[in-house]
Design a protein around this motif. Structure first.
Motif, PDB file in Angstrom:
ATOM      1  N   THR A  61      35.936  46.977  40.335  1.00  9.76           N
ATOM      2  CA  THR A  61      36.647  48.254  40.303  1.00  9.76           C
ATOM      3  C   THR A  61      37.385  48.415  41.619  1.00  9.76           C
ATOM      4  O   THR A  61      36.768  48.394  42.690  1.00  9.76           O
ATOM      5  CB  THR A  61      35.669  49.418  40.097  1.00  9.76           C
ATOM      6  OG1 THR A  61      34.944  49.215  38.890  1.00  9.76           O
ATOM      7  CG2 THR A  61      36.406  50.747  40.022  1.00  9.76           C
ATOM      8  N   VAL A  62      38.701  48.560  41.545  1.00 17.06           N
ATOM      9  CA  VAL A  62      39.522  48.610  42.751  1.00 17.06           C
ATOM     10  C   VAL A  62      40.135  49.991  42.996  1.00 17.06           C
ATOM     11  O   VAL A  62      40.885  50.190  43.947  1.00 17.06           O
ATOM     12  CB  VAL A  62      40.635  47.545  42.705  1.00 17.06           C
ATOM     13  CG1 VAL A  62      40.038  46.148  42.682  1.00 17.06           C
ATOM     14  CG2 VAL A  62      41.545  47.769  41.501  1.00 17.06           C
ATOM     15  N   GLY A  63      39.830  50.948  42.151  1.00 17.84           N
ATOM     16  CA  GLY A  63      40.363  52.296  42.318  1.00 17.84           C
ATOM     17  C   GLY A  63      39.921  53.170  41.165  1.00 17.84           C
ATOM     18  O   GLY A  63      39.274  52.724  40.216  1.00 17.84           O
ATOM     19  N   LYS A 189      44.047  42.721  34.448  1.00 19.84           N
ATOM     20  CA  LYS A 189      44.076  44.052  35.034  1.00 19.84           C
ATOM     21  C   LYS A 189      43.851  45.052  33.912  1.00 19.84           C
ATOM     22  O   LYS A 189      44.523  45.004  32.879  1.00 19.84           O
ATOM     23  CB  LYS A 189      45.417  44.316  35.707  1.00 19.84           C
ATOM     24  CG  LYS A 189      45.484  45.683  36.374  1.00 19.84           C
ATOM     25  CD  LYS A 189      46.797  45.892  37.097  1.00 19.84           C
ATOM     26  CE  LYS A 189      46.796  47.251  37.785  1.00 19.84           C
ATOM     27  NZ  LYS A 189      48.047  47.480  38.536  1.00 19.84           N
ATOM     28  N   ALA A 190      42.886  45.950  34.113  1.00 15.94           N
ATOM     29  CA  ALA A 190      42.528  46.890  33.058  1.00 15.94           C
ATOM     30  C   ALA A 190      42.331  48.283  33.632  1.00 15.94           C
ATOM     31  O   ALA A 190      42.030  48.447  34.816  1.00 15.94           O
ATOM     32  CB  ALA A 190      41.243  46.441  32.367  1.00 15.94           C
ATOM     33  N   GLN A 234      40.027  51.535  37.623  1.00 18.72           N
ATOM     34  CA  GLN A 234      41.028  50.466  37.666  1.00 18.72           C
ATOM     35  C   GLN A 234      40.254  49.179  37.925  1.00 18.72           C
ATOM     36  O   GLN A 234      39.559  49.075  38.944  1.00 18.72           O
ATOM     37  CB  GLN A 234      42.045  50.722  38.778  1.00 18.72           C
ATOM     38  CG  GLN A 234      42.844  52.009  38.625  1.00 18.72           C
ATOM     39  CD  GLN A 234      43.667  52.306  39.863  1.00 18.72           C
ATOM     40  OE1 GLN A 234      44.048  51.403  40.605  1.00 18.72           O
ATOM     41  NE2 GLN A 234      43.935  53.580  40.100  1.00 18.72           N
ATOM     42  N   TRP A 235      40.387  48.226  37.029  1.00 20.62           N
ATOM     43  CA  TRP A 235      39.585  47.008  37.074  1.00 20.62           C
ATOM     44  C   TRP A 235      40.448  45.761  37.205  1.00 20.62           C
ATOM     45  O   TRP A 235      41.574  45.711  36.724  1.00 20.62           O
ATOM     46  CB  TRP A 235      38.808  46.838  35.766  1.00 20.62           C
ATOM     47  CG  TRP A 235      37.609  47.690  35.584  1.00 20.62           C
ATOM     48  CD1 TRP A 235      36.936  48.416  36.514  1.00 20.62           C
ATOM     49  CD2 TRP A 235      36.901  47.876  34.348  1.00 20.62           C
ATOM     50  NE1 TRP A 235      35.866  49.045  35.944  1.00 20.62           N
ATOM     51  CE2 TRP A 235      35.826  48.737  34.619  1.00 20.62           C
ATOM     52  CE3 TRP A 235      37.097  47.400  33.049  1.00 20.62           C
ATOM     53  CZ2 TRP A 235      34.926  49.136  33.626  1.00 20.62           C
ATOM     54  CZ3 TRP A 235      36.202  47.789  32.064  1.00 20.62           C
ATOM     55  CH2 TRP A 235      35.127  48.646  32.346  1.00 20.62           C
ATOM     56  N   PHE A 236      39.858  44.739  37.807  1.00 22.40           N
ATOM     57  CA  PHE A 236      40.267  43.361  37.581  1.00 22.40           C
ATOM     58  C   PHE A 236      39.079  42.666  36.934  1.00 22.40           C
ATOM     59  O   PHE A 236      37.922  42.866  37.336  1.00 22.40           O
ATOM     60  CB  PHE A 236      40.666  42.657  38.885  1.00 22.40           C
ATOM     61  CG  PHE A 236      41.993  43.100  39.431  1.00 22.40           C
ATOM     62  CD1 PHE A 236      43.157  42.934  38.710  1.00 22.40           C
ATOM     63  CD2 PHE A 236      42.083  43.692  40.685  1.00 22.40           C
ATOM     64  CE1 PHE A 236      44.383  43.352  39.198  1.00 22.40           C
ATOM     65  CE2 PHE A 236      43.299  44.114  41.189  1.00 22.40           C
ATOM     66  CZ  PHE A 236      44.448  43.939  40.451  1.00 22.40           C
TER      67      PHE A 236
END
Length: 250
Positions: A61-63, A189-190, A234-236
């Motif tokens: 999770t990046v955001g 990216k999801a 926000q995922w990778f």
């Protein structure tokens, strides 16, 4: 099969099969770069697992934001989730828990809330940890259990929202999924959203657990039932077949 499972399963399959496909990645709150360390917490296969049907799934999770009762927290540090799923030789599907590792984040308003906030003195930090819970879904693990440690000298070292026996159970719905590339590595990216999870009371807080727990729960608005909380991620996402992780076979 649910929309969330179908979309994420498609993404994981593409990660495994479309190694050469690439497109420029968009910026995120956390600067993620794929590496072999992404697979460091892949769990060992359970007894009876059919290795060639299993995949280790890594999500960072990046955001995003998460709202727990009265607390709304921007996700400013990476939250790494590692799970796995596949078939059993005797039939059926199983999931395995790897890890949940979250960076430490400052809580807006601190210990007492914004009207009474005193910088540094009332600052509270949270750290997300895993509880070991994960369930098998149609093609992708669901219901990942987490607990949140609250960090302040007055709260002691065992102040948690949720716990191993009473976790916060996340099952986000994937709302978008796009294949991209970071450093030449194919990554999905999801975005995902969950508004169904409940949040239990805090426990283990301070020397006088009853008094301090009550104060923490009043401050945070806990317990908070399903429908009163939300998470936007926000995922990778990456996936790797266990045929490429031979050291983790049971």
């Amino acid at each position: 099969m649910s929309v969330r499972a179908r979309r994420l399963a498609t993404g994981v399959a593409a990660v495994l099969l479309l190694g050469g496909l690439s497109a420029p990645a968009q910026a995120a709150a956390y600067d993620y770069h794929p590496s072999d360390a992404d697979w460091s917490d892949c769990p060992r296969l359970p007894a009876g697992a059919t290795a060639d049907t299993w995949s280790c799934i890594f999500i960072v999770t990046v955001g995003g934001t998460i709202s727990l009762g009265k607390i709304q927290q921007d996700i400013s540090q990476p939250l790494r989730i590692t799970v796995a799923q596949g078939k059993l030789a005797g039939g059926g599907t199983a999931a395995a828990f790897g890890s949940v590792v979250g960076g430490r984040m400052k809580v807006p308003g601190g210990l007492l809330g914004k009207p009474l906030e005193v910088p540094k003195l009332t600052d509270v930090y949270v750290e997300t940890q895993g509880t070991g819970r994960v369930d098998a879904g149609p093609v992708f693990p669901t219901n990942v259990g987490i607990k949140i440690r609250m960090i302040h000298p007055l709260l002691g070292k065992k102040c948690y929202i949720g716990g191993d026996a009473d976790p916060i159970v996340l099952n986000p719905e994937v709302t978008s999924l796009d294949l991209t590339s970071i450093d030449g590595v194919p990554v999905f990216k999801a975005t995902a959203r969950d508004t169904t999870f409940a949040v239990p009371k805090a426990s283990g807080c301070g020397l006088n657990w009853g008094l301090v727990n009550t104060a923490v729960n009043l401050r945070a608005g806990l317990p908070s039932p399903s429908g009163k909380n939300s998470a936007d991620f926000q995922w990778f996402v990456r996936g790797k077949s266990y045929t490429e992780l031979p050291g983790l076979a049971s």
